[in-house]
Design an enzyme around this catalytic site. Structure first.
Site, PDB file in Angstrom:
ATOM      1  N   CYS A  65       0.836  -1.208   0.000  1.00 45.24           N
ATOM      2  CA  CYS A  65       0.000   0.000   0.000  1.00 45.24           C
ATOM      3  C   CYS A  65       0.872   1.261   0.000  1.00 45.24           C
ATOM      4  O   CYS A  65       1.546   1.560   0.984  1.00 45.24           O
ATOM      5  CB  CYS A  65      -0.905  -0.035   1.227  1.00 45.24           C
ATOM      6  SG  CYS A  65      -1.754   1.500   1.583  1.00 45.24           S
ATOM      7  N   CYS A  68       0.004   3.851   2.695  1.00 40.40           N
ATOM      8  CA  CYS A  68       0.425   3.364   4.015  1.00 40.40           C
ATOM      9  C   CYS A  68       1.883   3.722   4.287  1.00 40.40           C
ATOM     10  O   CYS A  68       2.257   4.040   5.414  1.00 40.40           O
ATOM     11  CB  CYS A  68       0.256   1.847   4.116  1.00 40.40           C
ATOM     12  SG  CYS A  68      -1.429   1.263   3.923  1.00 40.40           S
TER      13      CYS A  68
END
Length: 142
Positions: A65, A68
């Protein structure tokens, strides 16, 4: 609904092993900061997050991600500035599918604010430092 189906499919995939260098780097970061830690399993989450007398920020993330990778260090830095008033638990959804499902994580990054074992606040996506500071102040109190 579609997001949940996609997430469940992603979560059902076999977890990918981290390269040894990346795993070691995460452990050194945790040791240096002291207020952030990687959740090891369900019982570790129960003990260090749910049963913790201090407020805990829970960062549900994934290695794949991109957002993230931006939010994680930013949030960890903001938690460290709180000088022990709040802790940060990092939960990789690929390794801890059961926790992601239990806490209804439908997208990453998802950040929960927990106090006395209860979720008291939550956000999904990237936030800037001012927004993170307001999130933490709301959790910690004046």
């Amino acid at each position: 609904m579609a997001q949940q189906l996609v997430l469940r499919r992603l979560l059902s995939l076999a977890p990918r092993a981290l390269p040894p260098r990346a795993a070691g780097r995460a452990l050194r970061t945790t040791a240096r900061r002291g207020s952030a830690f990687n959740v090891q399993d369900g019982s570790d989450f129960q003990e260090r997050v749910v049963n913790n007398p201090k407020p805990v920020v829970v960062d549900f993330h994934a290695q794949w991600c991109g957002p993230c990778k931006i939010l994680g260090p930013r949030l960890e830095k903001m938690v460290a500035k709180q000088e022990g008033k709040v802790l940060m638990a990092k939960v990789d959804i690929d390794d801890h599918t059961d926790l992601a499902i239990e806490y209804e994580v439908s997208a990453v990054p998802t950040v929960l604010a927990m106090k006395n074992g209860d979720v008291v606040d939550k956000f999904v996506g990237i936030k800037d430092e001012d927004q993170l500071e307001a999130f933490l102040k709301k959790l910690i109190g004046p």
